[in-house]
Design an enzyme around this catalytic site. Structure first.
Site, PDB file in Angstrom:
ATOM      1  N   SER A 158     -23.406 -43.715  56.253  1.00 39.30           N
ATOM      2  CA  SER A 158     -24.072 -42.765  57.156  1.00 39.30           C
ATOM      3  C   SER A 158     -25.545 -42.682  56.754  1.00 39.30           C
ATOM      4  O   SER A 158     -25.959 -43.290  55.761  1.00 39.30           O
ATOM      5  CB  SER A 158     -23.409 -41.393  57.060  1.00 39.30           C
ATOM      6  N   ARG A 159     -26.308 -41.929  57.515  1.00 38.84           N
ATOM      7  CA  ARG A 159     -27.733 -41.769  57.169  1.00 38.84           C
ATOM      8  C   ARG A 159     -27.883 -40.840  55.980  1.00 38.84           C
ATOM      9  O   ARG A 159     -28.558 -41.146  55.012  1.00 38.84           O
ATOM     10  CB  ARG A 159     -28.487 -41.181  58.358  1.00 38.84           C
ATOM     11  N   ARG A 219     -21.783 -49.283  70.333  1.00 41.66           N
ATOM     12  CA  ARG A 219     -22.436 -49.651  71.583  1.00 41.66           C
ATOM     13  C   ARG A 219     -22.835 -51.124  71.500  1.00 41.66           C
ATOM     14  O   ARG A 219     -23.253 -51.616  70.439  1.00 41.66           O
ATOM     15  CB  ARG A 219     -23.695 -48.798  71.812  1.00 41.66           C
ATOM     16  N   GLU A 248     -22.122 -54.572  80.513  1.00 36.21           N
ATOM     17  CA  GLU A 248     -20.760 -54.165  80.888  1.00 36.21           C
ATOM     18  C   GLU A 248     -20.706 -53.902  82.388  1.00 36.21           C
ATOM     19  O   GLU A 248     -21.628 -53.273  82.911  1.00 36.21           O
ATOM     20  CB  GLU A 248     -20.342 -52.907  80.113  1.00 36.21           C
ATOM     21  N   HIS A 267     -14.219 -51.684  77.126  1.00 34.74           N
ATOM     22  CA  HIS A 267     -14.779 -50.358  76.804  1.00 34.74           C
ATOM     23  C   HIS A 267     -13.755 -49.239  77.095  1.00 34.74           C
ATOM     24  O   HIS A 267     -14.003 -48.346  77.914  1.00 34.74           O
ATOM     25  CB  HIS A 267     -16.084 -50.103  77.570  1.00 34.74           C
ATOM     26  N   ALA A 269     -11.902 -47.837  74.277  1.00 30.98           N
ATOM     27  CA  ALA A 269     -11.481 -47.181  73.028  1.00 30.98           C
ATOM     28  C   ALA A 269     -11.303 -45.687  73.263  1.00 30.98           C
ATOM     29  O   ALA A 269     -10.338 -45.078  72.818  1.00 30.98           O
ATOM     30  CB  ALA A 269     -12.502 -47.443  71.929  1.00 30.98           C
TER      31      ALA A 269
HETATM   32  P1  NDP Z   1     -21.904 -38.729  65.617  1.00 33.37           P
HETATM   33  O1  NDP Z   1     -23.250 -38.442  66.127  1.00 33.37           O
HETATM   34  O2  NDP Z   1     -20.980 -37.598  65.322  1.00 33.37           O
HETATM   35  O3  NDP Z   1     -22.002 -39.596  64.264  1.00 33.37           O
HETATM   36  C1  NDP Z   1     -22.857 -40.682  64.131  1.00 33.37           C
HETATM   37  C2  NDP Z   1     -22.745 -41.220  62.720  1.00 33.37           C
HETATM   38  O4  NDP Z   1     -23.569 -42.383  62.604  1.00 33.37           O
HETATM   39  C3  NDP Z   1     -23.236 -40.230  61.665  1.00 33.37           C
HETATM   40  O5  NDP Z   1     -22.441 -40.307  60.513  1.00 33.37           O
HETATM   41  C4  NDP Z   1     -24.646 -40.740  61.362  1.00 33.37           C
HETATM   42  O6  NDP Z   1     -25.108 -40.435  60.063  1.00 33.37           O
HETATM   43  C5  NDP Z   1     -24.429 -42.227  61.479  1.00 33.37           C
HETATM   44  N1  NDP Z   1     -25.695 -42.931  61.700  1.00 33.37           N
HETATM   45  C6  NDP Z   1     -26.546 -42.808  62.743  1.00 33.37           C
HETATM   46  N2  NDP Z   1     -27.621 -43.608  62.568  1.00 33.37           N
HETATM   47  C7  NDP Z   1     -27.433 -44.220  61.374  1.00 33.37           C
HETATM   48  C8  NDP Z   1     -28.198 -45.136  60.630  1.00 33.37           C
HETATM   49  N3  NDP Z   1     -29.379 -45.590  61.069  1.00 33.37           N
HETATM   50  N4  NDP Z   1     -27.733 -45.551  59.425  1.00 33.37           N
HETATM   51  C9  NDP Z   1     -26.546 -45.089  58.968  1.00 33.37           C
HETATM   52  N5  NDP Z   1     -25.755 -44.210  59.636  1.00 33.37           N
HETATM   53  C10 NDP Z   1     -26.205 -43.794  60.819  1.00 33.37           C
HETATM   54  O7  NDP Z   1     -21.242 -39.741  66.656  1.00 33.37           O
HETATM   55  P2  NDP Z   1     -19.707 -39.890  67.077  1.00 33.37           P
HETATM   56  O8  NDP Z   1     -18.891 -40.123  65.857  1.00 33.37           O
HETATM   57  O9  NDP Z   1     -19.340 -38.795  68.009  1.00 33.37           O
HETATM   58  O10 NDP Z   1     -19.782 -41.225  67.962  1.00 33.37           O
HETATM   59  C11 NDP Z   1     -20.301 -42.410  67.415  1.00 33.37           C
HETATM   60  C12 NDP Z   1     -20.514 -43.439  68.495  1.00 33.37           C
HETATM   61  O11 NDP Z   1     -19.269 -43.988  68.912  1.00 33.37           O
HETATM   62  C13 NDP Z   1     -21.122 -42.901  69.818  1.00 33.37           C
HETATM   63  O12 NDP Z   1     -22.509 -42.723  69.715  1.00 33.37           O
HETATM   64  C14 NDP Z   1     -20.767 -44.006  70.779  1.00 33.37           C
HETATM   65  O13 NDP Z   1     -21.770 -44.995  70.740  1.00 33.37           O
HETATM   66  C15 NDP Z   1     -19.461 -44.587  70.188  1.00 33.37           C
HETATM   67  N6  NDP Z   1     -18.304 -44.258  71.034  1.00 33.37           N
HETATM   68  C16 NDP Z   1     -17.647 -45.304  71.645  1.00 33.37           C
HETATM   69  C17 NDP Z   1     -16.558 -45.067  72.447  1.00 33.37           C
HETATM   70  C18 NDP Z   1     -15.836 -46.196  73.090  1.00 33.37           C
HETATM   71  O14 NDP Z   1     -15.057 -45.957  74.030  1.00 33.37           O
HETATM   72  N7  NDP Z   1     -16.023 -47.427  72.623  1.00 33.37           N
HETATM   73  C19 NDP Z   1     -16.067 -43.706  72.701  1.00 33.37           C
HETATM   74  C20 NDP Z   1     -16.803 -42.679  71.988  1.00 33.37           C
HETATM   75  C21 NDP Z   1     -17.887 -42.969  71.198  1.00 33.37           C
HETATM   76  P3  NDP Z   1     -25.297 -38.897  59.582  1.00 33.37           P
HETATM   77  O15 NDP Z   1     -23.894 -38.371  59.349  1.00 33.37           O
HETATM   78  O16 NDP Z   1     -26.050 -39.027  58.333  1.00 33.37           O
HETATM   79  O17 NDP Z   1     -26.017 -38.185  60.689  1.00 33.37           O
END
Ligand code: NDP
Length: 304
Positions: A158-159, A219, A248, A267, A269
């Site tokens: 994570s960040r 994504r 897509e 798409h 999931a």
């Molecule tokens: P959140 O915003 O809750 O979590 C995002 C996570 O990614 C956090 O842990 C964040 O770190 C981490 N992150 C972001 N940028 C970075 C980086 N540069 N380096 C390291 N870690 C990073 O998102 P969700 O869990 O709700 O969803 C995640 C993604 O899943 C969505 O944005 C979407 O793209 C995808 N998704 C896909 C679906 C599908 O059907 N395929 C359905 C639903 C979602 P930190 O904790 O430090 O902020």
């Protein structure tokens, strides 16, 4: 003062109509005529064609957990992501299914089936299998604990620094590199931002343990698909389960369809529940009317 419902799915429309029947904010469907000046709030999956036409727009509610499609939303408008426990569980289930499939060689056997080959592969146990999850947010943390409870060795990136029981958590560029070299399966559950766009490219795949698997449910634009194709063909990436793509629906002419050892899903999931979405929006609008802080607000600077 109205909420514009910019969706076409009948289940979503009826869930919102039921939820907003006695609500102090009027509901307007995008297929009926309306005055843009009345619109204060929008519920939408895709950005509207021209945000500037909505002079009094205050809040945009995303249908989805991902909000990268709203990159051009003017800064003064509040953006709310969708947090739906049922959607989260669906993505968790998808990743579990993908990790089980990769561990037991299903993408490889599917490829062998196409070529009528009978070639048993070594059998790995879950306890021997290290899964690295990129993104430890709403979905990533729940995926990590679900995989852990099945017996996988789990780590995550994570960040911010995170502390999750039984999960090795890392952050920063060094952190991800430390995971890539030892993970048997890499799972991408990151939001699409300027930092994560193109993250999974040739150099990323080269850092992965030889023959490791990839599950991509973040994504599409986080992956350079030509580079992934080359890594799958060389065997550097041993298998992939892909749910998201840079275009897509995946075009018929796309080379991705023919990547070896690769399972493709359209798409699927996750999918947000219509009722949960309507309840979330109504709950947040009630908070807004009461002058309380909004839930699930996107940090526009971070992009998620
Ligand atoms: P959140 O915003 O809750 O979590 C995002 C996570 O990614 C956090 O842990 C964040 O770190 C981490 N992150 C972001 N940028 C970075 C980086 N540069 N380096 C390291 N870690 C990073 O998102 P969700 O869990 O709700 O969803 C995640 C993604 O899943 C969505 O944005 C979407 O793209 C995808 N998704 C896909 C679906 C599908 O059907 N395929 C359905 C639903 C979602 P930190 O904790 O430090 O902020």
């Amino acid at each position: 003062m109205a909420l514009l419902l910019n969706v076409t799915d009948p289940d979503r429309i009826s869930a919102f109509e039921a939820m907003f029947r006695d609500f102090p904010i009027r509901l307007v469907r995008s297929d009926e005529s309306y005055d843009p000046d009345d619109i204060r709030y929008v519920f939408t999956w895709q950005p509207l064609e021209d945000w500037s036409a909505f002079f009094d727009l205050e809040i945009v509610f995303s249908v989805s957990a991902g909000v990268d499609q709203f990159v051009d939303l003017p800064d003064h408008i509040t953006l709310i992501k969708m947090v739906d426990p049922n959607n989260t569980q669906r993505v968790v289930d998808y990743v579990l299914a993908a990790c089980l499939a990769i561990t037991r060689g299903f993408p490889v056997y599917s490829e062998q089936q196409r070529h009528k080959l009978w070639e048993p592969q070594p059998i790995a146990s879950f306890a021997q299998t290290h899964v690295a999850i990129l993104g430890l947010g709403e979905i990533g943390t729940r995926t990590a604990s679900a995989l852990k409870s099945l017996g996988f060795r789990v780590s995550g990136w994570s960040r911010r620094e995170r502390d999750l029981e039984g999960i090795t958590c890392v952050s920063g560029e060094d952190g991800v590199l430390s995971l890539l070299g030892s993970a048997d399966i890499v799972v991408c559950l990151l939001p699409l931002t300027s930092e994560t766009r193109g993250l999974m490219s040739a150099s990323f795949f080269a850092q992965m343990k030889h023959g490791a698997g990839l599950v991509h449910a973040g994504r599409g634009a986080q992956c350079v698909f030509d580079d992934l194709g080359a890594a799958l063909k060389s065997g550097q990436v041993g298998a992939a389960v892909l749910d998201v793509f840079d275009t897509e629906p995946l075009p018929e002419a796309s080379a991705v369809w023919d990547f070896p050892n690769c399972l493709i899903t359209p798409h699927v999931a996750g999918r947000t529940d219509a009722e949960t979405a309507a309840r979330n929006v109504a709950e947040n609008l009630t908070r807004h009317l009461e002058g309380k802080d909004l839930l699930w607000q996107v940090d526009r600077k971070k992009g998620y």
